[in-house]
Design a protein around this motif. Structure first.
Motif, PDB file in Angstrom:
ATOM      1  N   UNK A 378       0.811  -1.218   0.000  1.00 26.84           N
ATOM      2  CA  UNK A 378       0.000   0.000   0.000  1.00 26.84           C
ATOM      3  C   UNK A 378       0.844   1.268   0.000  1.00 26.84           C
ATOM      4  N   UNK A 379       2.121   1.147   0.337  1.00 23.26           N
ATOM      5  CA  UNK A 379       2.989   2.314   0.427  1.00 23.26           C
ATOM      6  C   UNK A 379       3.071   2.905   1.816  1.00 23.26           C
ATOM      7  N   UNK A 380       2.308   2.356   2.762  1.00 17.93           N
ATOM      8  CA  UNK A 380       2.395   2.854   4.139  1.00 17.93           C
ATOM      9  C   UNK A 380       3.798   2.641   4.697  1.00 17.93           C
ATOM     10  N   UNK A 381       4.439   1.565   4.266  1.00 18.06           N
ATOM     11  CA  UNK A 381       5.856   1.350   4.571  1.00 18.06           C
ATOM     12  C   UNK A 381       6.616   1.483   3.256  1.00 18.06           C
ATOM     13  N   UNK A 382       7.574   2.383   3.239  1.00 19.52           N
ATOM     14  CA  UNK A 382       8.276   2.718   1.996  1.00 19.52           C
ATOM     15  C   UNK A 382       9.345   1.684   1.673  1.00 19.52           C
ATOM     16  N   UNK A 383       9.609   1.464   0.395  1.00 19.62           N
ATOM     17  CA  UNK A 383      10.729   0.580   0.024  1.00 19.62           C
ATOM     18  C   UNK A 383      12.048   1.232   0.415  1.00 19.62           C
ATOM     19  N   UNK A 384      13.104   0.471   0.489  1.00 24.57           N
ATOM     20  CA  UNK A 384      14.395   1.046   0.897  1.00 24.57           C
ATOM     21  C   UNK A 384      14.951   2.007  -0.144  1.00 24.57           C
ATOM     22  N   UNK A 385      15.468   3.119   0.331  1.00 23.00           N
ATOM     23  CA  UNK A 385      16.141   4.051  -0.578  1.00 23.00           C
ATOM     24  C   UNK A 385      17.490   3.491  -1.007  1.00 23.00           C
ATOM     25  N   UNK A 386      18.202   2.882  -0.056  1.00 24.66           N
ATOM     26  CA  UNK A 386      19.524   2.326  -0.342  1.00 24.66           C
ATOM     27  C   UNK A 386      19.494   0.819  -0.187  1.00 24.66           C
ATOM     28  N   UNK A 387      20.233   0.140  -1.023  1.00 23.78           N
ATOM     29  CA  UNK A 387      20.485  -1.288  -0.913  1.00 23.78           C
ATOM     30  C   UNK A 387      21.996  -1.507  -0.907  1.00 23.78           C
ATOM     31  N   UNK A 388      22.472  -2.527  -0.206  1.00 27.89           N
ATOM     32  CA  UNK A 388      23.911  -2.823  -0.256  1.00 27.89           C
ATOM     33  C   UNK A 388      24.351  -3.107  -1.684  1.00 27.89           C
ATOM     34  N   UNK A 389      25.611  -2.867  -1.995  1.00 25.94           N
ATOM     35  CA  UNK A 389      26.086  -3.106  -3.363  1.00 25.94           C
ATOM     36  C   UNK A 389      25.764  -4.507  -3.875  1.00 25.94           C
ATOM     37  N   UNK A 390      25.909  -5.526  -3.033  1.00 29.75           N
ATOM     38  CA  UNK A 390      25.666  -6.890  -3.506  1.00 29.75           C
ATOM     39  C   UNK A 390      24.184  -7.159  -3.760  1.00 29.75           C
TER      40      UNK A 390
END
Length: 424
Positions: A378-390
């Motif tokens: 629903x977007x109430x919890x946002x996806x991560x802005x950063x992810x580890x390189x791997x």
């Protein structure tokens, strides 16, 4: 400061308000600082132990009064309910903080042991999907390491990087990844651990030399998991608590951090041995070994005086040094690694790579990633802005997981050397 709750749909507003209450309640709960030993005591005792003068350290603790905090956490737990996954998340988090408060109120006594086990597990706990225990896994990695002669054969054991040099190197790398000044790197002469990470600061223990493996591990473990998930949690629109590691998510967070070392090639068998030895030491302490016996255990297994003292100290943080008690946090590194590794393989097999990305959206437990899925959608919890390189290279990660899933079906006890050599 997070603006969690601003612009939140009316139906979810009460969860944002409870989340703010939770953060306010736990502000005074600082687990590791409460059980930490003074660096001056450590330096004095390490010098004495190195000369063979073994006496139990005399450690004093300031025992906090957290009764009002516990009452507020119990109220949040009741009010959150369990009907919605958000309420369940808040109730579970409040409960774990309440157990942590009980643990800290017992600091300096054997009363720390039971709540620490409730939070971090026991060495004899079974590994999910296996008939073997965390203790079995620890014994396996120690034996394998000894057989391979890891202490002699490691290709990067030269600890020649001073803390201030490593600080500057890490700062340049992190500025390039997160943006200038997003994460500070500092040298702290009073730090007990070799390194520690928060959302905007990574600390290195002063007076310590680091190796090339240490550098890789710090980036993979501290920066690209602990700091990264904290920064992603700070950007959450609803749950500001996702920026802080609640006790209940410690096993997932530390397991994910060690898994990140594995995926990025920043871990060696000696590191797995060190993690495993701590689990064996917790078991020894619970069975009655005192501080000196645990120190000697580490010495006999190849650690120098300083590392042996620090390793034993981690087991006895906050508890009597005479045996029969332990601070169980170090149990989570191996158990968490094994569980997170299994979760990644399961998610790949189920074609659920989306769950793996969600794991970096904040300080989450594996349970949360699954249960909160409707609120991610629903977007109430946002996806991560950063992810580890791997994690940013999905095809590379998929290749490793695909190989792991398939190869697990090969039963090593059925492999014959002649069969292998005749097949190629």
């Amino acid at each position: 400061m997070s603006t969690a709750g601003a612009g939140v749909p009316a139906g979810l507003r009460r969860y944002a308000e409870l989340d703010q209450r939770l953060l306010a309640a736990v502000k005074g709960i600082n687990i590791l600082p409460t059980v930490a030993w003074p660096a001056s005591l450590e330096r004095r005792m390490i010098a004495a132990y190195d000369r063979g003068r073994y006496v139990l350290p005399e450690v004093g603790y300031a025992r906090p009064d957290l009764a009002a905090v516990r009452a507020e956490l119990a109220a949040i737990e009741r009010e959150a309910g369990r009907e919605d996954p958000l309420g369940d998340y808040l109730a579970r988090s409040a409960e774990s903080w309440r157990i942590a408060a009980q643990m800290l109120e017992a600091v300096g006594s054997a009363g720390v042991t039971a709540p620490s086990i409730a939070l971090y597990g026991r060495p004899g706990d079974a590994i999910p999907g296996s008939a073997r225990s965390n203790l079995d896994a620890a014994r396996y990695f120690v034996a394998l390491s000894d057989e391979l002669g890891s202490d002699r054969l490691a290709d990067d054991v030269d600890e020649s990087i001073p803390a201030d040099v490593l600080r500057d190197e890490l700062a340049r790398t992190l500025d390039g990844f997160f943006g200038a000044g997003a994460i500070r790197v500092e040298v702290d002469p009073e730090l007990t651990a070799k390194a520690a990470a928060g959302a905007t600061r990574i600390r290195l223990r002063g007076g310590t030399a680091f190796s090339g493996y240490d550098r890789h591990q710090l980036l993979a473990h501290e920066a690209f998991v602990h700091s990264l998930t904290a920064l992603n949690g700070r950007a959450q629109p609803l749950l500001a608590s996702l920026a802080r590691t609640s006790p209940r998510v410690t096993a997932t967070q530390e397991g994910l951090a060690v898994f990140a070392e594995l995926m990025s090639g920043a871990i060696d068998i000696a590191r797995l041995k060190r993690i495993s030895l701590r689990i064996l030491a917790i078991d020894m302490a619970l069975e009655g070994a005192d501080f000196v016996e645990v120190y000697r255990f580490f010495r006999e297994r190849g650690q120098n005086a300083a590392d042996s003292f620090h390793s034993a100290q981690r087991v006895f943080r906050g508890v009597p040094l005479t045996g029969g008690a332990a601070f169980a946090k170090d149990n989570v590194y191996l158990s968490g690694l094994l569980t997170v590794h299994t979760f990644f393989r399961w998610a790949f097999k189920q074609r659920r790579m989306d769950l793996l990305r969600c794991l970096f959206a904040g300080k989450l437990a594996l349970h949360d990633v699954v249960s909160l899925e409707p609120h991610f959608a629903s977007g109430a919890i946002a996806p991560p802005r950063w992810l580890p390189p791997w994690m940013q290279h999905a095809h590379g990660l998929a290749g490793k997981l695909a190989f792991s899933v398939f190869i697990n079906g090969i039963q090593m006890e059925r492999v014959q050397l002649g069969e292998l050599t005749l097949s190629l």
